[in-house]
Write a protein that holds these residues in place. Structure first.
Motif, PDB file in Angstrom:
ATOM      1  N   LEU A  30     -25.176  43.172  33.972  1.00 23.72           N
ATOM      2  CA  LEU A  30     -25.302  42.811  35.381  1.00 23.72           C
ATOM      3  C   LEU A  30     -24.506  41.532  35.603  1.00 23.72           C
ATOM      4  CD1 LEU A  30     -29.123  43.465  35.868  1.00 23.72           C
ATOM      5  CD2 LEU A  30     -27.216  45.056  36.091  1.00 23.72           C
ATOM      6  N   ASP A  31     -23.533  41.597  36.480  1.00 23.65           N
ATOM      7  CA  ASP A  31     -22.639  40.473  36.750  1.00 23.65           C
ATOM      8  C   ASP A  31     -23.347  39.399  37.566  1.00 23.65           C
ATOM      9  OD1 ASP A  31     -20.493  41.810  35.516  1.00 23.65           O
ATOM     10  OD2 ASP A  31     -20.073  42.901  37.366  1.00 23.65           O
ATOM     11  N   GLU A  32     -22.723  38.254  37.612  1.00 27.07           N
ATOM     12  CA  GLU A  32     -23.249  37.156  38.411  1.00 27.07           C
ATOM     13  C   GLU A  32     -22.614  37.153  39.797  1.00 27.07           C
ATOM     14  OE1 GLU A  32     -23.094  33.397  36.401  1.00 27.07           O
ATOM     15  OE2 GLU A  32     -23.547  34.317  34.494  1.00 27.07           O
ATOM     16  N   ASP A  33     -22.327  38.326  40.332  1.00 20.43           N
ATOM     17  CA  ASP A  33     -21.652  38.398  41.630  1.00 20.43           C
ATOM     18  C   ASP A  33     -22.635  38.586  42.786  1.00 20.43           C
ATOM     19  OD1 ASP A  33     -22.403  40.988  41.203  1.00 20.43           O
ATOM     20  OD2 ASP A  33     -20.385  41.819  41.244  1.00 20.43           O
ATOM     21  N   PHE A  34     -23.910  38.365  42.548  1.00 20.21           N
ATOM     22  CA  PHE A  34     -24.948  38.361  43.573  1.00 20.21           C
ATOM     23  C   PHE A  34     -25.107  39.693  44.291  1.00 20.21           C
ATOM     24  CE2 PHE A  34     -23.294  34.037  43.117  1.00 20.21           C
ATOM     25  CZ  PHE A  34     -24.433  33.430  42.608  1.00 20.21           C
ATOM     26  N   ARG A  35     -24.858  40.797  43.580  1.00 22.57           N
ATOM     27  CA  ARG A  35     -25.128  42.108  44.161  1.00 22.57           C
ATOM     28  C   ARG A  35     -26.636  42.347  44.155  1.00 22.57           C
ATOM     29  NH1 ARG A  35     -21.592  46.835  41.755  1.00 22.57           N
ATOM     30  NH2 ARG A  35     -21.763  45.785  39.780  1.00 22.57           N
ATOM     31  N   ASN A  36     -27.096  43.207  45.048  1.00 20.19           N
ATOM     32  CA  ASN A  36     -28.501  43.590  45.077  1.00 20.19           C
ATOM     33  C   ASN A  36     -28.817  44.466  43.867  1.00 20.19           C
ATOM     34  OD1 ASN A  36     -29.117  42.316  47.514  1.00 20.19           O
ATOM     35  ND2 ASN A  36     -28.355  44.068  48.690  1.00 20.19           N
ATOM     36  N   LEU A  37     -30.041  44.396  43.401  1.00 20.12           N
ATOM     37  CA  LEU A  37     -30.446  45.215  42.264  1.00 20.12           C
ATOM     38  C   LEU A  37     -30.284  46.702  42.562  1.00 20.12           C
ATOM     39  CD1 LEU A  37     -33.621  43.293  41.043  1.00 20.12           C
ATOM     40  CD2 LEU A  37     -31.302  43.186  40.140  1.00 20.12           C
ATOM     41  N   SER A  38     -30.520  47.093  43.806  1.00 18.94           N
ATOM     42  CA  SER A  38     -30.407  48.512  44.173  1.00 18.94           C
ATOM     43  C   SER A  38     -28.969  49.014  44.026  1.00 18.94           C
ATOM     44  CB  SER A  38     -30.909  48.744  45.592  1.00 18.94           C
ATOM     45  OG  SER A  38     -30.132  48.005  46.512  1.00 18.94           O
ATOM     46  N   GLU A  39     -27.986  48.124  44.135  1.00 22.17           N
ATOM     47  CA  GLU A  39     -26.592  48.534  43.966  1.00 22.17           C
ATOM     48  C   GLU A  39     -26.288  48.933  42.533  1.00 22.17           C
ATOM     49  OE1 GLU A  39     -23.535  46.203  46.143  1.00 22.17           O
ATOM     50  OE2 GLU A  39     -25.278  45.011  46.802  1.00 22.17           O
TER      51      GLU A  39
END
Length: 129
Positions: free
Chosen positions: A10-19
């Motif tokens: 999981l990247d640190e690009d602040f995507r939502n967990l659902s993505e």
């Protein structure tokens, strides 16, 4: 700290967990990074384990194996394939009723000397909920 879901970091690009496809009760693996791995990691130990095949493989053979606890499940698979103990197929390895992850060490899975590891033909696929 590193976070993984279904083998993907999981990247640190602040995507939502659902993505990432993460839902309630999803399993996220957390690895803590250390500055000095040599100091923090215990020395590797040799394990004596028993690989038990399912009845559809080799008539339920029991195979004693010695490996380092730092070896991965992939290492174990390659050892069994290269010694022609298992035919060339896709396999699942099970320890204490849990599917083992290919790229994780036997130590990570909590394998101890004398433990049984069960092998079955097949793969795991994660469907959508």
């Amino acid at each position: 700290m590193l976070l993984f879901f279904c083998g993907i970091e999981l990247d640190e690009d602040f995507r939502n967990l659902s993505e990432y496809g993460i839902h309630e009760f999803s399993e996220i693996i957390v690895f803590l990074k250390t500055m000095n791995r040599l100091r923090d990691d215990p020395p590797s130990r040799k394990l004596s384990v028993i690989v038990q095949t399912s009845s559809s493989l080799l008539n339920a053979a029991t195979i004693p194996v010695e490996m380092k606890d730092s070896s991965t499940v992939n290492d174990l698979r390659e050892l069994l394939l290269s010694n022609k103990i298992l035919p060339q197929e896709d396999y699942l390895f099970i320890h204490k009723q849990r599917i083992m992850r290919d790229n994780c060490s036997l130590r990570w899975h909590g394998v101890e000397s004398g433990d049984f590891l069960y092998v079955f033909k097949g793969t795991v696929s994660r469907g959508e909920y």
